[in-house]
Every structure is written in C-alpha cells, then in structure tokens.
Design a protein around this motif. Structure first.
Motif, PDB file in Angstrom:
ATOM      1  N   GLY A   1       0.797  -1.213   0.000  1.00 26.92           N
ATOM      2  CA  GLY A   1       0.000   0.000   0.000  1.00 26.92           C
ATOM      3  C   GLY A   1       0.835   1.271   0.000  1.00 26.92           C
ATOM      4  O   GLY A   1       2.034   1.264  -0.315  1.00 26.92           O
ATOM      5  N   TYR A   2       0.204   2.360   0.380  1.00 28.89           N
ATOM      6  CA  TYR A   2       0.734   3.715   0.221  1.00 28.89           C
ATOM      7  C   TYR A   2       1.693   4.093   1.344  1.00 28.89           C
ATOM      8  O   TYR A   2       1.430   3.846   2.526  1.00 28.89           O
ATOM      9  CB  TYR A   2      -0.431   4.696   0.180  1.00 28.89           C
ATOM     10  CG  TYR A   2      -0.040   6.149   0.103  1.00 28.89           C
ATOM     11  CD1 TYR A   2       0.699   6.638  -0.978  1.00 28.89           C
ATOM     12  CD2 TYR A   2      -0.414   7.045   1.112  1.00 28.89           C
ATOM     13  CE1 TYR A   2       1.053   7.977  -1.062  1.00 28.89           C
ATOM     14  CE2 TYR A   2      -0.077   8.390   1.040  1.00 28.89           C
ATOM     15  CZ  TYR A   2       0.664   8.853  -0.055  1.00 28.89           C
ATOM     16  OH  TYR A   2       1.006  10.171  -0.128  1.00 28.89           O
ATOM     17  N   THR A   3       2.814   4.696   0.965  1.00 27.12           N
ATOM     18  CA  THR A   3       3.744   5.267   1.941  1.00 27.12           C
ATOM     19  C   THR A   3       3.789   6.784   1.734  1.00 27.12           C
ATOM     20  O   THR A   3       4.206   7.257   0.689  1.00 27.12           O
ATOM     21  CB  THR A   3       5.166   4.682   1.780  1.00 27.12           C
ATOM     22  OG1 THR A   3       5.613   4.854   0.430  1.00 27.12           O
ATOM     23  CG2 THR A   3       5.169   3.195   2.112  1.00 27.12           C
ATOM     24  N   PRO A   4       3.342   7.560   2.729  1.00 25.68           N
ATOM     25  CA  PRO A   4       3.263   9.011   2.570  1.00 25.68           C
ATOM     26  C   PRO A   4       4.637   9.687   2.573  1.00 25.68           C
ATOM     27  O   PRO A   4       5.663   9.072   2.879  1.00 25.68           O
ATOM     28  CB  PRO A   4       2.456   9.457   3.799  1.00 25.68           C
ATOM     29  CG  PRO A   4       1.885   8.209   4.394  1.00 25.68           C
ATOM     30  CD  PRO A   4       2.800   7.098   4.014  1.00 25.68           C
ATOM     31  N   LEU A   5       4.614  10.962   2.256  1.00 22.80           N
ATOM     32  CA  LEU A   5       5.793  11.815   2.349  1.00 22.80           C
ATOM     33  C   LEU A   5       6.407  11.678   3.742  1.00 22.80           C
ATOM     34  O   LEU A   5       5.683  11.648   4.745  1.00 22.80           O
ATOM     35  CB  LEU A   5       5.369  13.265   2.102  1.00 22.80           C
ATOM     36  CG  LEU A   5       6.434  14.287   1.709  1.00 22.80           C
ATOM     37  CD1 LEU A   5       6.969  14.001   0.320  1.00 22.80           C
ATOM     38  CD2 LEU A   5       5.839  15.700   1.760  1.00 22.80           C
ATOM     39  N   LEU A   6       7.727  11.553   3.805  1.00 22.43           N
ATOM     40  CA  LEU A   6       8.502  11.476   5.047  1.00 22.43           C
ATOM     41  C   LEU A   6       8.325  10.166   5.805  1.00 22.43           C
ATOM     42  O   LEU A   6       8.829  10.016   6.923  1.00 22.43           O
ATOM     43  CB  LEU A   6       8.182  12.659   5.990  1.00 22.43           C
ATOM     44  CG  LEU A   6       8.291  14.066   5.395  1.00 22.43           C
ATOM     45  CD1 LEU A   6       7.933  15.116   6.443  1.00 22.43           C
ATOM     46  CD2 LEU A   6       9.699  14.317   4.872  1.00 22.43           C
ATOM     47  N   ASP A   7       7.614   9.183   5.211  1.00 24.20           N
ATOM     48  CA  ASP A   7       7.387   7.909   5.896  1.00 24.20           C
ATOM     49  C   ASP A   7       8.691   7.149   6.116  1.00 24.20           C
ATOM     50  O   ASP A   7       8.856   6.449   7.107  1.00 24.20           O
ATOM     51  CB  ASP A   7       6.423   7.043   5.065  1.00 24.20           C
ATOM     52  CG  ASP A   7       6.170   5.675   5.679  1.00 24.20           C
ATOM     53  OD1 ASP A   7       5.326   5.606   6.594  1.00 24.20           O
ATOM     54  OD2 ASP A   7       6.801   4.690   5.256  1.00 24.20           O
ATOM     55  N   GLU A   8       9.621   7.291   5.179  1.00 22.41           N
ATOM     56  CA  GLU A   8      10.841   6.502   5.212  1.00 22.41           C
ATOM     57  C   GLU A   8      12.029   7.376   5.570  1.00 22.41           C
ATOM     58  O   GLU A   8      12.176   8.482   5.060  1.00 22.41           O
ATOM     59  CB  GLU A   8      11.054   5.850   3.838  1.00 22.41           C
ATOM     60  CG  GLU A   8      12.039   4.717   3.832  1.00 22.41           C
ATOM     61  CD  GLU A   8      12.019   3.946   2.516  1.00 22.41           C
ATOM     62  OE1 GLU A   8      12.595   2.854   2.470  1.00 22.41           O
ATOM     63  OE2 GLU A   8      11.435   4.445   1.531  1.00 22.41           O
ATOM     64  N   LEU A   9      12.875   6.868   6.457  1.00 21.98           N
ATOM     65  CA  LEU A   9      14.085   7.575   6.868  1.00 21.98           C
ATOM     66  C   LEU A   9      15.271   6.653   6.588  1.00 21.98           C
ATOM     67  O   LEU A   9      15.570   5.747   7.356  1.00 21.98           O
ATOM     68  CB  LEU A   9      14.020   7.934   8.355  1.00 21.98           C
ATOM     69  CG  LEU A   9      15.213   8.698   8.935  1.00 21.98           C
ATOM     70  CD1 LEU A   9      15.329  10.082   8.287  1.00 21.98           C
ATOM     71  CD2 LEU A   9      15.086   8.832  10.445  1.00 21.98           C
ATOM     72  N   LEU A  10      15.935   6.869   5.464  1.00 23.45           N
ATOM     73  CA  LEU A  10      16.966   5.944   4.999  1.00 23.45           C
ATOM     74  C   LEU A  10      18.362   6.282   5.504  1.00 23.45           C
ATOM     75  O   LEU A  10      19.237   5.416   5.536  1.00 23.45           O
ATOM     76  CB  LEU A  10      16.972   5.914   3.472  1.00 23.45           C
ATOM     77  CG  LEU A  10      15.772   5.223   2.818  1.00 23.45           C
ATOM     78  CD1 LEU A  10      15.752   5.500   1.324  1.00 23.45           C
ATOM     79  CD2 LEU A  10      15.803   3.727   3.082  1.00 23.45           C
ATOM     80  N   ASP A  11      18.580   7.523   5.910  1.00 22.91           N
ATOM     81  CA  ASP A  11      19.930   7.963   6.271  1.00 22.91           C
ATOM     82  C   ASP A  11      19.868   8.854   7.509  1.00 22.91           C
ATOM     83  O   ASP A  11      20.096  10.058   7.435  1.00 22.91           O
ATOM     84  CB  ASP A  11      20.545   8.710   5.083  1.00 22.91           C
ATOM     85  CG  ASP A  11      21.995   9.115   5.316  1.00 22.91           C
ATOM     86  OD1 ASP A  11      22.611   8.594   6.268  1.00 22.91           O
ATOM     87  OD2 ASP A  11      22.510   9.945   4.547  1.00 22.91           O
ATOM     88  N   PRO A  12      19.532   8.283   8.673  1.00 19.77           N
ATOM     89  CA  PRO A  12      19.324   9.108   9.866  1.00 19.77           C
ATOM     90  C   PRO A  12      20.550   9.906  10.287  1.00 19.77           C
ATOM     91  O   PRO A  12      20.424  10.954  10.923  1.00 19.77           O
ATOM     92  CB  PRO A  12      18.927   8.089  10.943  1.00 19.77           C
ATOM     93  CG  PRO A  12      19.363   6.763  10.430  1.00 19.77           C
ATOM     94  CD  PRO A  12      19.285   6.847   8.939  1.00 19.77           C
TER      95      PRO A  12
ATOM     96  N   GLY B   1      15.576  13.784  -1.467  1.00 19.14           N
ATOM     97  CA  GLY B   1      14.464  13.032  -2.029  1.00 19.14           C
ATOM     98  C   GLY B   1      14.454  11.629  -1.462  1.00 19.14           C
ATOM     99  O   GLY B   1      13.422  11.098  -1.042  1.00 19.14           O
ATOM    100  N   ALA B   2      15.616  10.998  -1.429  1.00 20.91           N
ATOM    101  CA  ALA B   2      15.833   9.718  -0.748  1.00 20.91           C
ATOM    102  C   ALA B   2      17.232   9.756  -0.158  1.00 20.91           C
ATOM    103  O   ALA B   2      18.200  10.051  -0.864  1.00 20.91           O
ATOM    104  CB  ALA B   2      15.681   8.542  -1.709  1.00 20.91           C
ATOM    105  N   GLY B   3      17.336   9.481   1.118  1.00 19.90           N
ATOM    106  CA  GLY B   3      18.629   9.520   1.783  1.00 19.90           C
ATOM    107  C   GLY B   3      19.556   8.420   1.314  1.00 19.90           C
ATOM    108  O   GLY B   3      19.129   7.420   0.728  1.00 19.90           O
ATOM    109  N   ALA B   4      20.834   8.590   1.567  1.00 21.98           N
ATOM    110  CA  ALA B   4      21.834   7.618   1.134  1.00 21.98           C
ATOM    111  C   ALA B   4      21.587   6.268   1.798  1.00 21.98           C
ATOM    112  O   ALA B   4      21.396   6.173   3.005  1.00 21.98           O
ATOM    113  CB  ALA B   4      23.228   8.134   1.479  1.00 21.98           C
ATOM    114  N   HIS B   5      21.585   5.222   0.978  1.00 18.93           N
ATOM    115  CA  HIS B   5      21.306   3.873   1.472  1.00 18.93           C
ATOM    116  C   HIS B   5      21.782   2.858   0.444  1.00 18.93           C
ATOM    117  O   HIS B   5      22.041   3.198  -0.704  1.00 18.93           O
ATOM    118  CB  HIS B   5      19.807   3.677   1.706  1.00 18.93           C
ATOM    119  CG  HIS B   5      18.991   3.723   0.448  1.00 18.93           C
ATOM    120  ND1 HIS B   5      18.750   4.906  -0.248  1.00 18.93           N
ATOM    121  CD2 HIS B   5      18.393   2.737  -0.283  1.00 18.93           C
ATOM    122  CE1 HIS B   5      18.030   4.640  -1.314  1.00 18.93           C
ATOM    123  NE2 HIS B   5      17.801   3.330  -1.370  1.00 18.93           N
TER     124      HIS B   5
END
Length: 345
Positions: free
Chosen positions: A93-104, A213-217
């Motif tokens: 399903g849907y993942t909203p804006l800011l849902d994912e934190l790839l490079d804390p 847009g997407a953190g380093a991972h």
C-alpha cells in the motif's frame, strides 16, 4: 546540478560542495547471443560499482509508458484518498511523504521527500503462506477510482520478475555458479518480489540541511530493477567506505532498466560483489520512478556461496534466513504504523 555539503565523518557524508559528474555504467543487452560478453560486462560492473544498465529486456516502451501513466494517476489522487490505502504490516500500500528515513545520520530525522506504493506477490488471505511477513493480499485502489490500475500493475510485476530472473542467471555465471542457481524454488522460484511506485513532488534537496528526495542507502535484497522518467536525480557512491563520499549521477536511459546489487547479494558473495550506496536529490522538478526489489523466499538460508569462500577468504557473515533479515531492515527504516493510527484518533 545540485551541490553537495560537507561530510559529518560517519562514512555517509557528502563531498565538499562539488558538482557531481554523470557516471559511466556498463550496459548489458539481454537479447545478445554472446553470453560470455554479457557475463564479462556484468562481472566488471559488479566488481566496480554494483550498478549497470539492462536493455532489450523484453518489456515494450509502450507498456512502460502505460505503467508510468497509471502511477501518475494514483499519485494525483487527493491525499485523503491515498491515506485510505496506507501501507499495512505486510508492506503493501501507500507510503506518505517522510514515511521513510533511509539515512538518519545525515537526514536530521526528517525523512525522505517522496511518496510511494508497495505491491508484492499476491497471496490469498486463507493461504498458509500469507502468514509470512512479506506474503499476503495486496492493497488495491477501487477499480471505479482507477480503472485498469490493478491489472496494469499485476502484469508489470510478472514481466519484471522474468527480467530479474534473466539478470540473476548472468550473475550466477559471473560468480562461477550454475546458470540456474538462483532459479531454485527456495530462491527466485518463490521470491519476495516487491514493486514500488515512487513520486518525488518537486522539493529541492539541500544536503547541507539534511533534506533529500531519498537519503543515502544501499538496497536490502538480491537485485533491484529501476525504471525512471527523464528527470535526473539518482546518485551513486561507487566506494561506500570512502570518507567523504564521491557522488555521481546516473543518467536515465530511455527503455533501459538501471540495475543495482543489494546487501543480501554482498553477504551471499562474501563481499566479492558489493552493494552500492545511492540517494536521490530533488531539483525542483517532479520525478517518477518504479523500483522492483527482488529477494529469495522467506525461508531461504543466505550463507556464503561455495564459489566465494576459501581457506584464505572464510565466510564473513553467519547464515541468516531471508525473511528475518528483510523484516529487520524494513523495521529500521519505516515509520511505526502506530504513529498514523494515533493521528486518526
């Protein structure tokens, strides 16, 4: 080109305000009859940077355009409609804006400026396999809202898996394995294959402020097939142990997949093939991409491949089941679903 900010010394840092160049990647033609050349090109890419292009893969440009159009139609829906399809515990399903934190370490705990939609292998609720973390029914928009959407995505999911299997056969040969090594039932014969539609809304990334847009991972699994529109944004760091990282753009190529190796293949190959650090910088334009993540089955035991160990190079990682490994990686990078539930009360 976007600028890069100074690194913070943790190995994922950015270059010191350098303009990123465009990377030169090998291109694998899946229609080529010269398998030896394909294996050589792929092996060199996997040793050099873990990223390469795949062309003549059998999915028509017309159908790819249809998939992108259907993706845009979903992301154009009102936010309230999209939130009705919020991802579940199975990562469907849907993942909203800011849902994912790839490079804390670099993102200042803000999250990725992208929204997405997960579609996995369709398994009925009453099937015993549906009890496993990454199998089960998908979450689908209502057909009256997005007619033909489910059919398009299911067709693409099936076609992309066939491309992934073709690539995996060349990878097997590059690792001195039998060509059908990854075709076994416990591997890609019963894979955890996940399609993820992605939309970057036009925010301008600012690494100096921890905005991406997407953190380093690096990706979690075996391989990823990425289709993109023509907006530049993806960057790779060929040496993820470098400090500071040196970032290069990966140019979109019409009709091609961008393929990269995941952490599971690095683990499997005893670090002979390495997964690659990558990120997305927004430049003010909307950007759409379609990622297809391919991993073996839940019960596949990922342990050092026989061709990748010796007395001088013993296994670097203990064996682990694929499902266990993936569950932990997803948990580490996604917002707890209880956060959304609390906001709805």
């Amino acid at each position: 080109m976007a600028k890069q900010s100074g690194g913070d010394g943790d190995g994922d840092g950015d270059g010191a305000f350098e303009v990123a160049k465009v990377s030169n990647l090998n291109c694998i033609d899946l229609s080529s009859s010269d398998l030896h050349q394909s294996v050589a090109l792929l092996k060199q890419a996997c040793l050099d940077c873990g990223f390469f292009y795949v062309i003549n893969h059998g999915i028509s440009r017309e159908f790819m355009e249809e998939v992108f159009e259907q993706s845009r139609r979903f992301f154009d829906l009102p936010a309230a409609e999209k939130m009705k399809l919020l991802r579940n515990e199975k990562h469907r399903g849907y993942t909203p804006l800011l849902d994912e934190l790839l490079d804390p370490g670099n993102q200042l705990h803000v999250g990725d400026y992208k929204e997405g939609y997960y579609i996995g292998v369709e398994v009925p609720e009453d099937d015993p396999e549906a009890q496993k973390p990454f199998y089960g029914p998908n979450v689908w928009p209502a057909s009256e809202i997005l007619p033909g959407w489910r059919e398009t995505m299911e067709k693409y999911h099936q076609k992309a898996l066939e491309v992934a299997k073709s690539v995996a056969r060349i990878i097997a040969l590059a690792l001195d394995l039998e060509i059908d090594f990854f075709d076994k039932p416990e591997m890609l014969g019963k894979s955890i294959a996940t399609l993820r539609l992605l939309h970057y809304g036009g925010e301008v990334s600012d690494p100096s402020q921890g905005l991406y847009g997407a953190g380093a991972h690096s990706d979690y699994g075996l391989i990823t097939l990425l289709a993109t529109d023509d907006v530049l944004g993806l960057q790779i760091c060929k040496d993820k142990d470098a400090n500071p990282c040196v970032w290069e753009y990966v140019a979109p190529v019409k009709g091609a997949f961008i393929v990269n190796l995941g952490d599971m293949l690095e683990r499997w190959s005893n670090c002979i093939f390495k997964s690659t650090l990558h990120r997305v910088l927004g430049n003010g334009q909307q950007r759409y991409s379609i990622a297809y993540f391919v991993e073996p089955s839940h019960d596949c035991l990922v342990e050092c491949l026989p061709s990748c160990k010796s007395d001088d190079n013993p296994p670097k990682f203990p064996p682990i089941k694929c499902g266990t490994y993936l569950s932990q990686r997803y948990s580490d990078t996604h917002t707890d679903l209880n956060t959304y539930r609390a906001g709805q009360t």
